[in-house]
Design a protein around this motif. Structure first.
Motif, mmCIF file in Angstrom:
data_model
loop_
_atom_site.group_PDB
_atom_site.id
_atom_site.type_symbol
_atom_site.label_atom_id
_atom_site.label_comp_id
_atom_site.label_asym_id
_atom_site.label_seq_id
_atom_site.Cartn_x
_atom_site.Cartn_y
_atom_site.Cartn_z
ATOM 1 N N GLY A 90 76.802 21.428 81.505
ATOM 2 C CA GLY A 90 75.743 22.392 81.270
ATOM 3 C C GLY A 90 74.921 22.668 82.508
ATOM 4 N N TYR A 109 77.798 25.359 79.447
ATOM 5 C CA TYR A 109 76.696 25.666 78.541
ATOM 6 C C TYR A 109 75.470 25.990 79.398
ATOM 7 C CZ TYR A 109 73.509 24.718 74.552
ATOM 8 O OH TYR A 109 72.569 24.785 73.551
ATOM 9 N N PHE A 124 74.237 17.773 82.215
ATOM 10 C CA PHE A 124 73.607 19.077 82.413
ATOM 11 C C PHE A 124 72.812 18.992 83.714
ATOM 12 C CE2 PHE A 124 73.282 21.270 78.016
ATOM 13 C CZ PHE A 124 74.524 20.777 77.625
#
Length: 297
Positions: free
Chosen positions: A43, A77, A11
């Motif tokens: 993400g 995400y 992420f």
């Protein structure tokens, strides 16, 4: 409970690009988001510490979150930084982020007022019970003065079904073992320090929330993939290669170094908001040297 597999991977703690005049640079933000998705980032984390959330207005924060959600369009995400040191404000920020369509929110421990563990339970419970989004707790005691105890994380994960993960940024890989023992295997642990990603993976962390991936997303993704596939030799070689640059991201207060590095590569303007300052001449020389060595790797 949401499967922790949705937290597997990298992420990126996104920087917020500014124009030379200090406004949000939406075109540069678009370039960064596209680059991240093309590199295989799992993400995107807008308006966190790296995104200079503390110097963005509430309207700017919401605009950045909405922009990233729309630009990602389901390809990654999206977890918005939504935590503050005021529970009422955090509730409002989380509500707005949820309405903007985020998949999850990242909630830092309240800073400055430094609540007790009982206060942390009350704070995070109040927020989690008012959103349908996933909640990732964020323990970074160097910035906030408060550590989320493993038992506190376990209590929260048991009582709130959407508190499903923690970003652990206390600098101690041993916390992974403690958190997994307390919270169980279905509770996702993310490393919050690029330089410690490999030992965190070895101890059971499923992913990394990364600053370095703003600049070198493909290599950061490759390291994680190599470890997960059992190619530990490649993972270690990538760790060794990236370690100096990962350390350089914190030569001076973040996100100064990573923004400067992105500006060197022509991706954004080298612009921060006070009280953050541009990097020094010495840091500039060091970054340029490391990035020259890293080119083409």
């Amino acid at each position: 409970m949401t499967s922790p597999t949705r937290f597997d991977g990298i992420f990126t703690a996104l920087v917020t690009p500014f124009t030379a005049a200090g406004a949000i640079d939406w075109a540069a933000l678009d370039r960064l988001v596209v680059q991240q998705i093309e590199a295989g980032i799992a993400g995107l984390v807008p308006v966190g510490t790296t995104g200079e959330a503390a110097t963005l207005s509430e309207a700017e924060q919401l605009a950045v979150i909405s922009h990233v959600v729309n630009r990602a369009d389901g390809a990654a995400y999206v977890m918005a930084g939504a935590g503050t040191n005021d529970t009422a404000r955090t509730l409002d920020t989380t509500r707005r982020a949820t309405e903007a369509g985020v998949d999850g929110v990242l909630l830092i421990t309240p800073y400055y007022n430094r609540p007790s563990q009982e206060g942390l339970v009350a704070h995070f419970t109040a927020v989690a019970t008012t959103t349908r989004a996933d909640v990732m707790l964020y323990s970074v005691p160097a910035r906030t003065g408060v550590t989320i105890a493993a038992e506190t994380a376990a209590e929260l994960s048991r009582s709130c079904g959407n508190i499903v993960a923690i970003k652990e940024a206390g600098g101690d890989p041993g916390r992974v073992t403690t958190l997994r023992a307390a919270c169980g295997p279905d509770f996702a642990v993310h490393c919050g320090d690029d330089g410690l990603a490999l030992p965190f993976y070895a101890l059971g962390a499923c992913g990394l929330t990364s600053v370095l991936s703003n600049l070198r997303p493909r290599d950061v993704v490759r390291l994680h993939q190599a470890w997960r596939s059992g190619d530990h030799e490649t993972a270690l070689a990538l760790h060794d290669h990236l370690a100096p640059l990962a350390a350089a991201m914190f030569l001076e207060p973040s996100p100064g170094p990573v923004k400067h590095a992105l500006a060197i590569e022509g991706l954004i303007e080298d612009k921060l908001r006070l009280p953050m300052m541009p990097v020094s001449a010495a840091a500039d020389r060091h970054l340029r040297s490391l990035m020259g060595q890293a080119t083409g790797q």
